[in-house]
Design an enzyme around this catalytic site. Structure first.
Site, PDB file in Angstrom:
ATOM      1  N   GLY A  17       0.816  -1.226   0.000  1.00 17.66           N
ATOM      2  CA  GLY A  17       0.000   0.000   0.000  1.00 17.66           C
ATOM      3  C   GLY A  17       0.840   1.262   0.000  1.00 17.66           C
ATOM      4  O   GLY A  17       0.572   2.196   0.746  1.00 17.66           O
ATOM      5  N   ASN A  95       1.460  -2.418   5.478  1.00 16.44           N
ATOM      6  CA  ASN A  95       0.833  -1.111   5.689  1.00 16.44           C
ATOM      7  C   ASN A  95      -0.545  -1.004   5.041  1.00 16.44           C
ATOM      8  O   ASN A  95      -1.415  -0.293   5.549  1.00 16.44           O
ATOM      9  CB  ASN A  95       1.756  -0.026   5.116  1.00 16.44           C
ATOM     10  CG  ASN A  95       1.043   1.291   4.906  1.00 16.44           C
ATOM     11  OD1 ASN A  95       0.831   2.053   5.848  1.00 16.44           O
ATOM     12  ND2 ASN A  95       0.640   1.581   3.665  1.00 16.44           N
ATOM     13  N   TYR A 161     -13.259  -1.357  12.331  1.00 14.69           N
ATOM     14  CA  TYR A 161     -11.871  -0.935  12.068  1.00 14.69           C
ATOM     15  C   TYR A 161     -11.001  -1.176  13.306  1.00 14.69           C
ATOM     16  O   TYR A 161      -9.898  -1.730  13.205  1.00 14.69           O
ATOM     17  CB  TYR A 161     -11.858   0.546  11.683  1.00 14.69           C
ATOM     18  CG  TYR A 161     -10.480   1.099  11.379  1.00 14.69           C
ATOM     19  CD1 TYR A 161      -9.837   0.809  10.174  1.00 14.69           C
ATOM     20  CD2 TYR A 161      -9.812   1.907  12.298  1.00 14.69           C
ATOM     21  CE1 TYR A 161      -8.575   1.307   9.897  1.00 14.69           C
ATOM     22  CE2 TYR A 161      -8.548   2.417  12.031  1.00 14.69           C
ATOM     23  CZ  TYR A 161      -7.938   2.115  10.820  1.00 14.69           C
ATOM     24  OH  TYR A 161      -6.680   2.619  10.555  1.00 14.69           O
ATOM     25  N   LYS A 165      -7.723  -3.620  13.761  1.00 16.71           N
ATOM     26  CA  LYS A 165      -6.395  -3.108  14.141  1.00 16.71           C
ATOM     27  C   LYS A 165      -5.921  -3.713  15.467  1.00 16.71           C
ATOM     28  O   LYS A 165      -4.712  -3.841  15.702  1.00 16.71           O
ATOM     29  CB  LYS A 165      -6.418  -1.575  14.185  1.00 16.71           C
ATOM     30  CG  LYS A 165      -6.581  -0.945  12.805  1.00 16.71           C
ATOM     31  CD  LYS A 165      -5.438  -1.368  11.885  1.00 16.71           C
ATOM     32  CE  LYS A 165      -5.489  -0.702  10.522  1.00 16.71           C
ATOM     33  NZ  LYS A 165      -4.341  -1.073   9.670  1.00 16.71           N
TER      34      LYS A 165
END
Ligand code: NDP
Length: 253
Positions: A17, A95, A161, A165
């Site tokens: 990314g 990433n 999200y 993470k």
């Protein structure tokens, strides 16, 4: 324009990314430090190519590689292509990732939940599984995963999200234990609010509010994250593994 060292190249780094945002900042910093860098993208070819051109015209050793990290075959192909061009991958920076619009968890569809887990967790797992066997057989290599401060603290209206993470953090700690005897270190960075496309979707007053809540009173930059990744990938951190380094202006204190 980037200024690159001309002495012998040190390491090969694959930064997933890196067509834009934090990944582009990491790729730029590694290239400027004299490392060989694989700039990886999925859709934004023009942006990835612009970074490639900028860095290669400055004398940096860079290559472009495309692929969707959520697809097992493509993840394997990304790693194979980097090896064909540059040889052994010393540094893998996981990433690439996506965020969802802020929403109540009850408004989050199963499709969105799966998309965020696939992009942020499964993609990391697939690319790492493709790169790891050679690291293990050579007993060297460093992996840096990009989590988020929401993975540390949890974020209201960011449940999917934040969960993805937090999974990056659990994965990092577990893998660090598993591969430490093979001489491989695995760490992660938990960025706070970093000004990239992902963060630019917020209105100006919201951004100003976030900066006010940040002890260092500003948003972060891709360069702030890149400096921390460089440290965790370097010999300077040779006794550090399984750690979460918050690059967040103090928001997680
Ligand atoms: P951007 O949205 O600016 O860039 C995301 C990058 O990930 C792009 O290069 C994109 O490729 C790539 N990507 C996304 N999904 C895939 C996929 N399935 N396969 C391959 N590549 C993919 O994000 P940021 O730079 O802001 O974020 C980078 C990382 O940092 C993410 O993991 C994010 O969660 C994390 N982070 C960001 C924060 C922020 O405030 N910005 C804060 C905390 C963590 P392409 O453009 O080619 O499609």
């Amino acid at each position: 324009m980037a200024v690159c060292y001309t002495e012998r190249m040190k390491h090969t780094a694959l930064v997933t990314g890196s067509s834009r945002g934090i990944g582009a900042g990491i790729a730029r910093r590694f290239a400027e430090e004299g490392h060989r860098v694989a700039i990886h993208y999925r859709e934004r070819e023009a942006e990835a190519r612009a970074l490639y051109t900028e860095l290669s015209e400055s004398g940096c050793s860079v290559m472009l590689v495309c692929g969707d990290i959520t697809d097992e075959a493509q993840a394997g192909e990304i790693v194979s292509r980097v090896r064909e061009t540059f040889g052994f991958i010393d540094v893998l920076v996981n990433n690439a990732g996506i965020a969802l619009p802020t929403q109540l968890v009850t408004d989050t569809s199963l499709a969105d939940w799966r998309r965020v887990m696939d992009s942020n967790v499964t993609g990391m797992f697939l690319v790492t599984n493709a790169a790891l066997p050679e690291m293990v057989s050579q007993k060297r290599g460093t992996i840096v995963n990009i989590s988020s401060m929401w993975g540390v603290t949890g974020g209201s209206c960011e449940v999917a999200y934040s969960a993805s993470k937090a999974a990056v953090i659990g994965y990092t700690k577990s893998l660090a234990k598993e591969v430490a005897p093979s001489g491989i270190r695995v760490n992660c960075i938990a960025p706070g609010f970093i000004l990239t496309d992902m963060a630019r979707c917020f209105p100006e007053d919201v951004v100003a509010g976030i900066c006010e809540e940040t002890p260092l009173l500003r948003a972060g930059t891709p360069a702030d994250v890149a400096a921390a990744v460089l440290f965790l990938a370097s010999e300077e951190s040779s006794f550090i593994t399984g750690q979460v380094l918050c690059v967040d202006g103090g928001r997680c204190i």
